[in-house]
Design an enzyme around this catalytic site. Sequence first.
Site, PDB file in Angstrom:
ATOM      1  N   ARG A  15       0.220  -5.884  -8.448  1.00 18.91           N
ATOM      2  CA  ARG A  15      -0.780  -6.920  -8.771  1.00 18.91           C
ATOM      3  C   ARG A  15      -2.183  -6.373  -8.537  1.00 18.91           C
ATOM      4  O   ARG A  15      -2.349  -5.265  -8.008  1.00 18.91           O
ATOM      5  CB  ARG A  15      -0.536  -8.216  -7.980  1.00 18.91           C
ATOM      6  CG  ARG A  15      -0.606  -8.076  -6.483  1.00 18.91           C
ATOM      7  CD  ARG A  15      -0.100  -9.355  -5.807  1.00 18.91           C
ATOM      8  NE  ARG A  15      -0.217  -9.281  -4.349  1.00 18.91           N
ATOM      9  CZ  ARG A  15      -1.295  -9.690  -3.680  1.00 18.91           C
ATOM     10  NH1 ARG A  15      -2.329 -10.204  -4.326  1.00 18.91           N
ATOM     11  NH2 ARG A  15      -1.324  -9.600  -2.357  1.00 18.91           N
ATOM     12  N   GLY A  16      -3.185  -7.139  -8.935  1.00 31.00           N
ATOM     13  CA  GLY A  16      -4.580  -6.764  -8.707  1.00 31.00           C
ATOM     14  C   GLY A  16      -4.941  -5.415  -9.325  1.00 31.00           C
ATOM     15  O   GLY A  16      -4.466  -5.061 -10.413  1.00 31.00           O
ATOM     16  N   ARG A  38       5.372  -5.556  -1.041  1.00 31.82           N
ATOM     17  CA  ARG A  38       6.212  -5.849   0.126  1.00 31.82           C
ATOM     18  C   ARG A  38       7.504  -6.527  -0.325  1.00 31.82           C
ATOM     19  O   ARG A  38       8.566  -6.260   0.218  1.00 31.82           O
ATOM     20  CB  ARG A  38       5.418  -6.669   1.141  1.00 31.82           C
ATOM     21  CG  ARG A  38       4.464  -5.759   1.920  1.00 31.82           C
ATOM     22  CD  ARG A  38       3.410  -6.485   2.641  1.00 31.82           C
ATOM     23  NE  ARG A  38       2.439  -7.075   1.722  1.00 31.82           N
ATOM     24  CZ  ARG A  38       1.336  -7.685   2.085  1.00 31.82           C
ATOM     25  NH1 ARG A  38       1.067  -7.829   3.377  1.00 31.82           N
ATOM     26  NH2 ARG A  38       0.494  -8.175   1.191  1.00 31.82           N
ATOM     27  N   ASP A  54       5.826  -1.558   3.053  1.00 34.88           N
ATOM     28  CA  ASP A  54       4.806  -2.134   3.934  1.00 34.88           C
ATOM     29  C   ASP A  54       4.123  -0.943   4.599  1.00 34.88           C
ATOM     30  O   ASP A  54       4.760  -0.216   5.376  1.00 34.88           O
ATOM     31  CB  ASP A  54       5.450  -3.049   4.978  1.00 34.88           C
ATOM     32  CG  ASP A  54       4.406  -3.710   5.879  1.00 34.88           C
ATOM     33  OD1 ASP A  54       3.278  -3.182   5.979  1.00 34.88           O
ATOM     34  OD2 ASP A  54       4.729  -4.753   6.470  1.00 34.88           O
ATOM     35  N   VAL A  55       2.859  -0.725   4.286  1.00 34.74           N
ATOM     36  CA  VAL A  55       2.183   0.491   4.781  1.00 34.74           C
ATOM     37  C   VAL A  55       1.948   0.470   6.289  1.00 34.74           C
ATOM     38  O   VAL A  55       1.583   1.492   6.866  1.00 34.74           O
ATOM     39  CB  VAL A  55       0.847   0.772   4.046  1.00 34.74           C
ATOM     40  CG1 VAL A  55       1.068   1.091   2.589  1.00 34.74           C
ATOM     41  CG2 VAL A  55      -0.157  -0.363   4.239  1.00 34.74           C
ATOM     42  N   GLY A  79      -4.328  -2.779   0.252  1.00 35.30           N
ATOM     43  CA  GLY A  79      -5.376  -3.123   1.215  1.00 35.30           C
ATOM     44  C   GLY A  79      -5.473  -4.625   1.376  1.00 35.30           C
ATOM     45  O   GLY A  79      -4.986  -5.389   0.549  1.00 35.30           O
ATOM     46  N   TYR A 140     -13.621  -5.360   7.571  1.00 35.30           N
ATOM     47  CA  TYR A 140     -13.233  -4.816   6.255  1.00 35.30           C
ATOM     48  C   TYR A 140     -14.143  -3.630   5.897  1.00 35.30           C
ATOM     49  O   TYR A 140     -13.655  -2.548   5.534  1.00 35.30           O
ATOM     50  CB  TYR A 140     -13.323  -5.902   5.179  1.00 35.30           C
ATOM     51  CG  TYR A 140     -12.977  -5.381   3.800  1.00 35.30           C
ATOM     52  CD1 TYR A 140     -11.658  -5.155   3.433  1.00 35.30           C
ATOM     53  CD2 TYR A 140     -13.983  -5.092   2.867  1.00 35.30           C
ATOM     54  CE1 TYR A 140     -11.331  -4.661   2.173  1.00 35.30           C
ATOM     55  CE2 TYR A 140     -13.670  -4.595   1.603  1.00 35.30           C
ATOM     56  CZ  TYR A 140     -12.344  -4.379   1.266  1.00 35.30           C
ATOM     57  OH  TYR A 140     -12.030  -3.881   0.030  1.00 35.30           O
ATOM     58  N   LYS A 144     -13.145   0.417   5.492  1.00 32.39           N
ATOM     59  CA  LYS A 144     -13.375   1.232   4.293  1.00 32.39           C
ATOM     60  C   LYS A 144     -14.260   2.441   4.630  1.00 32.39           C
ATOM     61  O   LYS A 144     -14.099   3.514   4.039  1.00 32.39           O
ATOM     62  CB  LYS A 144     -13.984   0.376   3.179  1.00 32.39           C
ATOM     63  CG  LYS A 144     -13.014  -0.651   2.617  1.00 32.39           C
ATOM     64  CD  LYS A 144     -11.811   0.026   1.944  1.00 32.39           C
ATOM     65  CE  LYS A 144     -10.827  -0.940   1.351  1.00 32.39           C
ATOM     66  NZ  LYS A 144      -9.672  -0.287   0.706  1.00 32.39           N
TER      67      LYS A 144
END
Length: 230
Positions: A15-16, A38, A54-55, A79, A140, A144
């Site tokens: 997605r995204g 996930r 799942d990172v 992320g 956030y 990054k």
Amino acid sequence: MQITGSHVLVTGGQRGLGAAFTRALLDAGAERVYVTARTPRPSDDPRVVPLALDVTDQASVDAVAQAASDVDIVINNAGITGPHDVLGTPVVEMQKVFDTNVFGAIRIAQAFAPVLAAKESPTLVDIHSVLSWVGGAGAYGASKAALWSFSNSLRVQLADRGVSVLGVHLGLADTDMTARLDAPKVSPADVAAAVVRGIEEDAHEVLVDEVSASVKQALSGPVEHLVVQL
Ligand SMILES: NC(=O)c1ccc[n+]([C@@H]2O[C@H](COP(=O)([O-])OP(=O)(O)OC[C@H]3O[C@@H](n4cnc5c(N)ncnc54)[C@H](OP(=O)(O)O)[C@@H]3O)[C@@H](O)[C@H]2O)c1
């Protein structure tokens, strides 16, 4: 590098921005794209291989490295967003953002470094943000900025193994992550087109939009100008 015939892993690829990367890579001739979620959904495209990831979980990362052990390109895209308030947010909440955005990407880089090093013309792509460079985005933005720095170290270390590292900066793109923000956004397809171009040109950095390019220029100016209102 040649995308035609390549095998690719896109973390968060269902997605995204991740889904847009997947489409653009297939359009550019990728032979197989492993897409993670996930809770992955099946794909009706035989070139797309959904995998659970799942990172934040080392065992899950190791399992994906086993399953996708033939990739030439890895896109560290997974992320989460996070709280902007530094003084009022419990550290444990900020640690969750770092565990996904920073250490999640590092777990992937560590697990896939040997896989990529065995390939002829491999690339690791890390998705940063213009918020790597400006104040106001709390955990956030800090995550990054940390990933940007890690990417710069990985670029040095992986050069010895023939692996190119591409860092990507962008402002707002139109995905679930930014749905609550009423502001101009670039389309995920435009972000993906810029990233595909960057991979093909062996670029080290892609500044997707005008805001990323102008903020990067401003890094040499007064630090108090490096601010964003979110
Ligand atoms: N949208 C923007 O404006 C923007 C701007 C700059 C940078 N970025 C960065 O671009 C990347 C993609 O963002 P997006 O806008 O596409 O966000 P999104 O629509 O919220 O999607 C987030 C993706 O990350 C995956 N993910 C989250 N936590 C994960 C975890 N613990 N393990 C594995 N996968 C996980 C999600 O997978 P599931 O399907 O499992 O939920 C999903 O595919 C992120 O790194 C983001 O920080 C986005």
